[in-house]
Design a protein around this motif. Structure first.
Motif, PDB file in Angstrom:
ATOM      1  N   LYS A 145      63.267 -75.930  52.240  1.00  0.00           N
ATOM      2  CA  LYS A 145      62.287 -76.986  51.942  1.00  0.00           C
ATOM      3  C   LYS A 145      62.918 -78.351  52.130  1.00  0.00           C
ATOM      4  CE  LYS A 145      58.487 -77.847  48.795  1.00  0.00           C
ATOM      5  NZ  LYS A 145      57.552 -77.405  49.829  1.00  0.00           N
ATOM      6  N   ILE A 150      60.504 -83.193  47.826  1.00  0.00           N
ATOM      7  CA  ILE A 150      60.649 -82.661  46.460  1.00  0.00           C
ATOM      8  C   ILE A 150      60.694 -83.787  45.436  1.00  0.00           C
ATOM      9  CG2 ILE A 150      62.103 -81.299  44.905  1.00  0.00           C
ATOM     10  CD1 ILE A 150      63.127 -79.798  47.395  1.00  0.00           C
ATOM     11  N   PHE A 153      62.911 -80.666  40.052  1.00  0.00           N
ATOM     12  CA  PHE A 153      63.086 -79.257  39.725  1.00  0.00           C
ATOM     13  C   PHE A 153      63.000 -79.117  38.208  1.00  0.00           C
ATOM     14  CE2 PHE A 153      65.452 -79.987  43.617  1.00  0.00           C
ATOM     15  CZ  PHE A 153      65.152 -78.887  44.416  1.00  0.00           C
ATOM     16  N   ILE A 162      59.967 -75.720  41.646  1.00  0.00           N
ATOM     17  CA  ILE A 162      60.060 -76.866  42.551  1.00  0.00           C
ATOM     18  C   ILE A 162      58.711 -77.561  42.557  1.00  0.00           C
ATOM     19  CG2 ILE A 162      60.556 -77.659  44.891  1.00  0.00           C
ATOM     20  CD1 ILE A 162      61.901 -74.977  45.440  1.00  0.00           C
ATOM     21  N   SER A 164      56.762 -80.443  44.419  1.00  0.00           N
ATOM     22  CA  SER A 164      56.857 -81.260  45.627  1.00  0.00           C
ATOM     23  C   SER A 164      55.513 -81.876  45.968  1.00  0.00           C
ATOM     24  CB  SER A 164      57.354 -80.415  46.807  1.00  0.00           C
ATOM     25  OG  SER A 164      56.349 -79.517  47.221  1.00  0.00           O
ATOM     26  N   GLU A 168      53.719 -76.464  44.233  1.00  0.00           N
ATOM     27  CA  GLU A 168      54.784 -75.916  43.396  1.00  0.00           C
ATOM     28  C   GLU A 168      55.249 -74.551  43.906  1.00  0.00           C
ATOM     29  OE1 GLU A 168      53.400 -75.773  39.379  1.00  0.00           O
ATOM     30  OE2 GLU A 168      53.142 -77.965  39.216  1.00  0.00           O
TER      31      GLU A 168
END
Length: 240
Positions: A145, A150, A153, A162, A164, A168
């Protein structure tokens, strides 16, 4: 590997620049290699063997062959147009001579740590060395990724989420190992359960940060001093 040459006949200058670079690399887990040369002849001899660099800090007032001539040889004889050259000098009378060499910057001696780091970061951006992929596994499959997408976390028990711009994802892992992989992309370990992307932070508060998706993420009391120092460092470097 991002390779940097430092060419100056003053050992003290070389040591200072190299120290600033290696400290930066250690702090941000950046893979940087430095090589020091005491003369233009030594640098050119190395490059004529097929070696190259991403960035060269090059003194102008070198003995024998000077930095201006070294730059011309790199551009014309070696036909290397991609190396970023940063000239360093105690004089300001070389600007016209440097025009055809297309240097990235000109730093006046004595050179400060802030100047070195700004040049280094800009070169990393220009060569796309700061772009990268976060690699993780789900079962027997490996996924990649783009770190630039992102936001943060979040760790819960043995799972890492994650978050982003795309949505997710959840995988099994440890947040410490996540941070080791993404620290060099300016992620901040703000809490035992959160590693966040500095570029998506919209506001810093004493106890928490606000993210671009309006999420509020806590800053651990034990990490507040370090996070504040990182914030100040990033701002000083002009990151945003």
């Amino acid at each position: 590997m991002f390779r940097i040459a430092i060419c100056d006949d003053e050992q003290l200058i070389c040591s200072q620049i190299e120290s600033d670079i290696l400290n930066y690399a250690s702090r941000y887990n950046e893979r940087l290699e430095t090589l020091v040369f005491g003369s233009g002849e030594e640098l050119l001899r190395f490059m004529r063997q097929g070696e190259s660099f991403d960035l060269i800090f090059l003194d102008i007032e070198l003995h024998m062959i000077n930095g201006v001539d070294v730059g011309k040889i790199i551009r014309e004889e070696l036909d290397n147009q991609s190396i970023q050259i940063v000239y360093i000098s105690s004089k300001d009378s070389y600007y016209k001579q440097l025009f055809e060499i297309r240097p990235m910057n000109f730093l006046h001696k004595p050179v400060s740590q802030d100047e070195i780091i700004k040049v280094l970061r800009l070169t990393l951006k220009l060569t796309d060395k700061m772009s990268g992929m976060f690699v993780y596994k789900k079962g027997h499959e490996t996924f990649r990724k783009d770190v630039k997408s992102i936001l943060y976390f979040e760790s819960k028990n043995r799972e890492v989420k994650i978050v982003s711009k795309d949505g997710e994802e959840i995988f099994y892992g440890k947040l410490d190992e996540v941070y080791e992989q993404v620290a060099k992309y300016h992620f901040m370990y703000v809490h035992k359960s959160y590693v966040v992307n500095y570029f998506y932070i919209t506001k810093f508060r004493y106890e928490e940060i606000a993210m671009s998706n309006d999420e509020l993420i806590p800053i651990s009391q034990s990490r507040r001093k370090n996070i504040r120092e990182l914030q100040m460092q990033f701002e000083k470097e002009g990151i945003r």
